[in-house]
Design a protein around this motif. Structure first.
Motif, PDB file in Angstrom:
ATOM      1  N   PRO A 240       0.779  -1.364   0.226  1.00 58.07           N
ATOM      2  CA  PRO A 240       0.431   0.218   0.378  1.00 58.07           C
ATOM      3  C   PRO A 240       1.031   1.250   0.160  1.00 58.07           C
ATOM      4  CG  PRO A 240      -0.495  -1.634   1.618  1.00 58.07           C
ATOM      5  CD  PRO A 240      -0.010  -1.941   0.963  1.00 58.07           C
ATOM      6  N   ALA A 241       0.653   2.051  -0.739  1.00 52.44           N
ATOM      7  CA  ALA A 241       1.218   3.563  -1.281  1.00 52.44           C
ATOM      8  C   ALA A 241       0.456   4.696  -0.643  1.00 52.44           C
ATOM      9  CB  ALA A 241       1.935   3.331  -1.819  1.00 52.44           C
ATOM     10  N   THR A 242       0.855   5.494  -0.234  1.00 55.34           N
ATOM     11  CA  THR A 242       0.362   6.685  -0.104  1.00 55.34           C
ATOM     12  C   THR A 242       1.505   7.739  -0.989  1.00 55.34           C
ATOM     13  OG1 THR A 242      -1.297   8.192   1.239  1.00 55.34           O
ATOM     14  CG2 THR A 242       0.848   7.378   1.991  1.00 55.34           C
ATOM     15  N   ALA A 243       0.582   8.822   0.213  1.00 53.66           N
ATOM     16  CA  ALA A 243       1.457  10.602  -0.427  1.00 53.66           C
ATOM     17  C   ALA A 243       1.206  10.994   1.197  1.00 53.66           C
ATOM     18  CB  ALA A 243       1.219  11.465  -1.645  1.00 53.66           C
ATOM     19  N   LEU A 244       2.398  12.567   1.680  1.00 53.85           N
ATOM     20  CA  LEU A 244       1.918  13.077   2.530  1.00 53.85           C
ATOM     21  C   LEU A 244       0.630  13.554   2.901  1.00 53.85           C
ATOM     22  CD1 LEU A 244       5.865  14.181   3.190  1.00 53.85           C
ATOM     23  CD2 LEU A 244       4.933  12.183   4.106  1.00 53.85           C
TER      24      LEU A 244
END
Length: 268
Positions: free
Chosen positions: A169-173
């Motif tokens: 799972p990936a995200t951004a700040l």
């Protein structure tokens, strides 16, 4: 676009790094440019920081591509001649980069951050932990000692890759809940923490850094599945060695030391 003079203006007085800063609109890979810079710049011009708004051939661990829309991330590489204490323990530079980034995220945003062994920086979201940054270390050896090194870092600030393209799972700040982020301020804060820990290594002290890195590993105590080049190992991640290897206790009771590999979902 980030600018060398603007970046330098926010660094700590008397900072040991970087000595030289280059900023680009678009490059193939900041790692490749850093390698060229190390080979051509005089020692006084190192460490050298290469920053890009966009990479067309960015890469992460195991040769995977790192893709981010222009201006949505911090993409940089820091090329250097390693401190003496690092020449036989290169992973200390991974510890430095990871700890500095954790400290910066938690100081500059309301997010909680942690590490997935060996070098993924995660933040806590409403759906659990997700990757927001990756760290890559490359280097060259001379007579069994690390002669030069490049720390590469890609931080998703305002955009994350599509879920089907990632193995975790990936995200951004900002997606994870941080307010609008000034990338210049974030980079300056991160470089100040780089400088702090680099000074510790220059002084010959890696103990505090290693203990801090170890204490922030979310992987420890988890049941993990690790894929190496030749096998898959399943078991409990019980500890790490001073060289950075992950110790995994398999169901048989055997404890294996894993130098590198892909770690499956935490708790899975």
């Amino acid at each position: 676009m980030l600018d060398p003079d603007a970046i330098r203006a926010g660094l700590a007085p008397g900072a040991t790094l970087p000595a030289t800063i280059y900023c680009y609109d678009q490059v193939g890979s900041t790692m490749d440019l850093a390698r060229t810079a190390i080979a051509t710049l005089p020692p006084i011009a190192l460490p050298v920081l290469i920053v890009a708004e966009e990479q067309t051939a960015g890469r992460g661990r195991l040769g995977r591509r790192w893709v981010a829309p222009p201006g949505s991330a911090l993409l940089f590489s820091l090329g250097l001649r390693p401190p003496a204490i690092v020449t036989t323990t290169p992973t200390a530079l991974i510890w430095l980069a990871a700890v500095a980034l954790l400290e910066t995220i938690e100081a500059e945003t309301p997010l909680s951050a942690g590490l997935k062994w060996p070098n993924d920086v995660l933040v806590q979201t409403t759906n659990g932990w997700a990757k927001t940054a990756g760290i890559l270390l490359e280097g060259g050896w001379d007579n069994g000692a690390l002669a030069w090194a490049i720390i590469g870092c890609g931080i998703n600030v305002s955009a994350a890759p599509d879920p089907p393209t990632t193995r975790y799972p990936a995200t951004a700040l900002t997606i994870a809940g941080a307010p609008a982020i000034d990338r210049l301020s974030l980079l300056q804060a991160l470089l100040r923490r780089y400088d702090f820990w680099f000074r510790q290594l220059l002084a010959g002290d890696s103990d505090r850094l290693w203990q801090t890195w170890r204490s922030r590993l979310l992987t420890l105590g988890q049941i993990v599945t690790i894929t190496t080049g030749s096998e898959t190992i399943h078991g409990e991640a019980v500890d790490v060695t001073r060289s950075g290897a992950l110790l995994v206790r398999e169901p048989s009771g055997v404890v294996s030391a894993i130098e590198s590999g892909d770690v499956g979902l935490l708790g899975g």
